[in-house]
Write a protein that holds these residues in place. Structure first.
Motif, PDB file in Angstrom:
ATOM      1  N   VAL A  35       0.578  -1.302  -0.156  1.00 57.06           N
ATOM      2  CA  VAL A  35      -0.049   0.121   0.082  1.00 57.06           C
ATOM      3  C   VAL A  35       0.840   1.315   0.011  1.00 57.06           C
ATOM      4  CG1 VAL A  35      -1.843  -1.117   0.943  1.00 57.06           C
ATOM      5  CG2 VAL A  35      -0.359   0.096   2.587  1.00 57.06           C
ATOM      6  N   GLU A  36       2.061   1.118   0.576  1.00 60.67           N
ATOM      7  CA  GLU A  36       2.926   2.327   0.590  1.00 60.67           C
ATOM      8  C   GLU A  36       3.526   2.646  -0.782  1.00 60.67           C
ATOM      9  OE1 GLU A  36       5.855   1.969   3.717  1.00 60.67           O
ATOM     10  OE2 GLU A  36       4.332   2.510   5.249  1.00 60.67           O
ATOM     11  N   THR A  37       3.691   1.537  -1.413  1.00 67.08           N
ATOM     12  CA  THR A  37       4.360   1.679  -2.989  1.00 67.08           C
ATOM     13  C   THR A  37       3.190   2.269  -3.736  1.00 67.08           C
ATOM     14  OG1 THR A  37       5.895  -0.020  -2.574  1.00 67.08           O
ATOM     15  CG2 THR A  37       5.545   0.588  -4.808  1.00 67.08           C
ATOM     16  N   MET A  38       2.161   1.694  -3.576  1.00 71.84           N
ATOM     17  CA  MET A  38       0.949   1.899  -4.472  1.00 71.84           C
ATOM     18  C   MET A  38       0.339   3.190  -4.220  1.00 71.84           C
ATOM     19  SD  MET A  38       0.827  -0.330  -6.825  1.00 71.84           S
ATOM     20  CE  MET A  38       1.171  -1.889  -7.208  1.00 71.84           C
ATOM     21  N   GLY A  39       0.613   3.684  -2.868  1.00 77.44           N
ATOM     22  CA  GLY A  39       0.146   5.108  -2.368  1.00 77.44           C
ATOM     23  C   GLY A  39      -1.329   4.976  -2.100  1.00 77.44           C
ATOM     24  N   ASP A  40      -1.721   3.631  -1.893  1.00 79.51           N
ATOM     25  CA  ASP A  40      -3.246   3.092  -1.240  1.00 79.51           C
ATOM     26  C   ASP A  40      -3.478   3.757   0.055  1.00 79.51           C
ATOM     27  OD1 ASP A  40      -5.623   2.297  -0.837  1.00 79.51           O
ATOM     28  OD2 ASP A  40      -5.413   0.332  -2.137  1.00 79.51           O
ATOM     29  N   THR A  41      -3.938   4.716   0.367  1.00 79.65           N
ATOM     30  CA  THR A  41      -4.260   5.149   1.920  1.00 79.65           C
ATOM     31  C   THR A  41      -5.473   4.696   2.323  1.00 79.65           C
ATOM     32  OG1 THR A  41      -5.447   7.094   0.831  1.00 79.65           O
ATOM     33  CG2 THR A  41      -3.137   7.356   1.245  1.00 79.65           C
ATOM     34  N   ASN A  42      -6.492   3.615   1.803  1.00 80.59           N
ATOM     35  CA  ASN A  42      -7.644   2.863   2.360  1.00 80.59           C
ATOM     36  C   ASN A  42      -7.102   2.450   3.868  1.00 80.59           C
ATOM     37  OD1 ASN A  42      -9.658   1.642   3.169  1.00 80.59           O
ATOM     38  ND2 ASN A  42     -10.324   1.143   1.055  1.00 80.59           N
ATOM     39  N   PRO A  43      -7.697   2.815   4.997  1.00 79.75           N
ATOM     40  CA  PRO A  43      -7.159   2.478   6.217  1.00 79.75           C
ATOM     41  C   PRO A  43      -7.674   0.975   6.673  1.00 79.75           C
ATOM     42  CG  PRO A  43      -9.150   3.785   6.481  1.00 79.75           C
ATOM     43  CD  PRO A  43      -8.609   3.845   4.983  1.00 79.75           C
ATOM     44  N   ALA A  50     -10.532   1.025  12.022  1.00 76.82           N
ATOM     45  CA  ALA A  50     -10.901   1.477  10.735  1.00 76.82           C
ATOM     46  C   ALA A  50     -11.745   0.249   9.903  1.00 76.82           C
ATOM     47  CB  ALA A  50     -10.018   2.106   9.869  1.00 76.82           C
ATOM     48  N   ALA A  51     -10.889  -0.830   9.850  1.00 71.17           N
ATOM     49  CA  ALA A  51     -11.718  -1.959   9.274  1.00 71.17           C
ATOM     50  C   ALA A  51     -12.624  -2.469   9.961  1.00 71.17           C
ATOM     51  CB  ALA A  51     -10.601  -3.115   9.319  1.00 71.17           C
ATOM     52  N   LYS A  52     -12.848  -2.801  11.119  1.00 71.22           N
ATOM     53  CA  LYS A  52     -13.996  -2.994  12.024  1.00 71.22           C
ATOM     54  C   LYS A  52     -15.293  -2.075  11.836  1.00 71.22           C
ATOM     55  CE  LYS A  52     -11.607  -5.885  15.421  1.00 71.22           C
ATOM     56  NZ  LYS A  52     -11.165  -5.830  16.803  1.00 71.22           N
ATOM     57  N   ALA A  53     -15.115  -0.793  11.640  1.00 68.42           N
ATOM     58  CA  ALA A  53     -16.002   0.240  11.474  1.00 68.42           C
ATOM     59  C   ALA A  53     -16.741  -0.093  10.056  1.00 68.42           C
ATOM     60  CB  ALA A  53     -15.235   1.465  11.659  1.00 68.42           C
ATOM     61  N   THR A  54     -15.898  -0.876   9.216  1.00 68.75           N
ATOM     62  CA  THR A  54     -16.969  -1.192   8.226  1.00 68.75           C
ATOM     63  C   THR A  54     -17.479  -2.529   7.920  1.00 68.75           C
ATOM     64  OG1 THR A  54     -14.974  -2.472   7.059  1.00 68.75           O
ATOM     65  CG2 THR A  54     -15.045   0.050   6.736  1.00 68.75           C
ATOM     66  N   GLY A  55     -17.662  -3.002   9.228  1.00 70.14           N
ATOM     67  CA  GLY A  55     -18.139  -4.467   9.308  1.00 70.14           C
ATOM     68  C   GLY A  55     -17.229  -5.447   9.234  1.00 70.14           C
ATOM     69  N   PRO A  57     -14.135  -8.197  10.306  1.00 73.94           N
ATOM     70  CA  PRO A  57     -13.450  -8.523  11.584  1.00 73.94           C
ATOM     71  C   PRO A  57     -12.231  -8.034  11.884  1.00 73.94           C
ATOM     72  CG  PRO A  57     -13.370 -10.597   9.741  1.00 73.94           C
ATOM     73  CD  PRO A  57     -14.274  -8.995   9.171  1.00 73.94           C
ATOM     74  N   GLY A  58     -11.587  -7.412  10.979  1.00 77.55           N
ATOM     75  CA  GLY A  58     -10.198  -7.045  11.164  1.00 77.55           C
ATOM     76  C   GLY A  58      -9.669  -6.369   9.714  1.00 77.55           C
ATOM     77  N   VAL A  59      -8.186  -6.260   9.857  1.00 85.48           N
ATOM     78  CA  VAL A  59      -7.865  -5.624   8.490  1.00 85.48           C
ATOM     79  C   VAL A  59      -7.786  -6.619   7.596  1.00 85.48           C
ATOM     80  CG1 VAL A  59      -6.226  -3.877   9.795  1.00 85.48           C
ATOM     81  CG2 VAL A  59      -5.514  -6.219   9.556  1.00 85.48           C
ATOM     82  N   VAL A  60      -7.686  -6.145   6.261  1.00 87.91           N
ATOM     83  CA  VAL A  60      -7.697  -7.196   5.103  1.00 87.91           C
ATOM     84  C   VAL A  60      -6.698  -6.960   4.138  1.00 87.91           C
ATOM     85  CG1 VAL A  60     -10.307  -7.618   5.368  1.00 87.91           C
ATOM     86  CG2 VAL A  60      -9.235  -5.585   3.796  1.00 87.91           C
ATOM     87  N   ALA A  61      -6.468  -7.777   3.227  1.00 87.00           N
ATOM     88  CA  ALA A  61      -5.221  -7.297   2.215  1.00 87.00           C
ATOM     89  C   ALA A  61      -6.004  -6.959   1.174  1.00 87.00           C
ATOM     90  CB  ALA A  61      -4.461  -8.799   1.997  1.00 87.00           C
ATOM     91  N   PRO A  62      -5.573  -5.998   0.388  1.00 87.76           N
ATOM     92  CA  PRO A  62      -5.723  -5.403  -1.021  1.00 87.76           C
ATOM     93  C   PRO A  62      -6.147  -6.472  -1.869  1.00 87.76           C
ATOM     94  CG  PRO A  62      -3.924  -4.174  -0.164  1.00 87.76           C
ATOM     95  CD  PRO A  62      -4.051  -5.333   0.713  1.00 87.76           C
ATOM     96  N   ALA A  63      -7.332  -6.323  -2.527  1.00 84.84           N
ATOM     97  CA  ALA A  63      -7.755  -7.490  -3.373  1.00 84.84           C
ATOM     98  C   ALA A  63      -6.934  -7.591  -4.536  1.00 84.84           C
ATOM     99  CB  ALA A  63      -9.192  -7.136  -4.084  1.00 84.84           C
ATOM    100  N   MET A  64      -6.367  -6.645  -5.000  1.00 80.42           N
ATOM    101  CA  MET A  64      -5.265  -6.827  -6.099  1.00 80.42           C
ATOM    102  C   MET A  64      -3.950  -7.515  -5.636  1.00 80.42           C
ATOM    103  SD  MET A  64      -6.884  -5.892  -8.611  1.00 80.42           S
ATOM    104  CE  MET A  64      -5.471  -5.984 -10.020  1.00 80.42           C
ATOM    105  N   MET A  65      -3.632  -7.892  -4.260  1.00 76.28           N
ATOM    106  CA  MET A  65      -2.447  -8.606  -4.019  1.00 76.28           C
ATOM    107  C   MET A  65      -2.803 -10.142  -4.158  1.00 76.28           C
ATOM    108  SD  MET A  65      -1.040  -6.698  -0.611  1.00 76.28           S
ATOM    109  CE  MET A  65       0.434  -7.742  -0.530  1.00 76.28           C
TER     110      MET A  65
END
Length: 330
Positions: A35-43, A50-55, A57-65
């Protein structure tokens, strides 16, 4: 159906890559690098709250990975290359080698990737382990293209977790072709072989506008028209507000070197070596990967101010590059 096409069609349904597990589980450090290399700032990728606030269970990996988690390590790739060069192996050609041999014998020796479609079944979380299998889905009849006549080979990669549940798929399509007769005759008449063309980008509805702008020597950045967030690489949806509405802004062309590597090998005829490939952070805040020009490899430094340059590779391909900013001491 010709005997040759019958031989090709016989590969449909065959497994190119049996179930192969990735070398590491999904992990936060690799996500952070991405995410740092891609500049993807999605928390949702690094911030549990932030991940739990979206419903979730916790942080997730970017789909494109998805593909990243099953890639071979550097040591594995070098060992495979060494084995291929030495002729070492099990003795029995793999399905992939057999298919390549059939195409090579018929003169379809050139290859270009045409597209890749991914479907994400579920998001991956740190700790997940992923395997992949790859099957030949279809091989087309002979097609005439601008590059030459050839066959489209479509394979389907299926990604599974430790419970053997499908987490995603990737449909990958290559064109194996013979160069056009005009190109072949021109090359034969020339006193020396022409330099190879740069690899072609895989164009689709999400990035075509960017490459068309580059042909006009315009470096554009995709912008969400709902929240104003700039993003690169290009994509159909805003990572901040999930809007599908977007336009573009013209970049100033100024930035700094965020990171870089110097490629020495393997050498591809289309490039000059040593080849500096840098991650450039534009002053607008997005990053992109580009070549460095007008600078020696040992003169490039992290944080170096740079300005936009252009590589007109051929009539069909123009790419942005960067050189030291005017007045920069090197």
């Amino acid at each position: 159906m010709s005997d040759f096409l019958t031989r090709l069609k016989a590969f449909e349904g065959k497994t190119l890559v049996p179930a192969t597990w990735g070398p590491d589980a999904v992990n936060t450090p690799m996500i952070r690098h991405w995410v740092e290399t891609m500049g993807d700032t999605n928390p949702i990728y690094l911030d549990e709250a932030a991940a739990k606030a979206t419903g979730r269970p916790g942080v997730v990996a970017p789909a494109m990975m998805l593909q990243v988690w099953t890639m071979k390590t550097f040591a594995e790739k070098m060992a495979a290359n060494a084995a291929a060069e030495s002729g070492a192996g099990t003795g029995e050609p793999s399905v992939a080698e057999q298919l390549q041999a059939v195409l090579d014998e018929a003169g379809f020796t050139s290859v270009v990737a045409t597209d890749s479609d991914q479907e994400i079944v579920r998001e991956l979380r740190p700790g997940d382990v992923v395997s992949t299998t790859e099957v030949v889905e279809s091989i087309s009849d002979e097609k005439k293209t601008g590059l030459g006549t050839g066959h489209f080979v479509t394979t389907l990669r299926t990604y599974r977790d430790a419970d053997d549940e499908v987490v995603g798929t990737q449909r990958w399509r290559l064109l194996r072709f013979k160069p056009t007769e005009a190109a072949a005759s021109t090359e034969a008449a020339a006193p020396a072989p022409e330099r190879a063309l740069r690899p072609r980008p895989a164009l689709n509805q999400d990035n075509l506008f960017w490459f068309e702008a580059a042909k006009e020597h315009r470096l554009v950045i995709q912008r969400c028209t709902s929240c104003g967030t700039l993003r690169h690489p290009t994509g159909p949806m805003c990572g901040q507000c999930q809007s599908l509405d977007w336009d573009t802004v013209d970049a100033s062309g100024r930035g700094v070197v965020y990171s870089f590597v110097v490629n020495h090998h393997p050498k591809i005829d289309a490039f000059d070596y040593p080849l500096v490939v840098a991650v450039i952070e534009l002053e607008e805040g997005t990053r992109l990967i580009a070549n460095m020009t007008h600078v020696q490899p040992d003169e490039v430094t992290i944080g170096m101010p740079v300005e936009l340059d252009w590589i007109d590779a051929d009539p069909e391909l123009t790419l942005p590059a960067f050189r030291p900013a005017a007045g920069e001491s090197i």
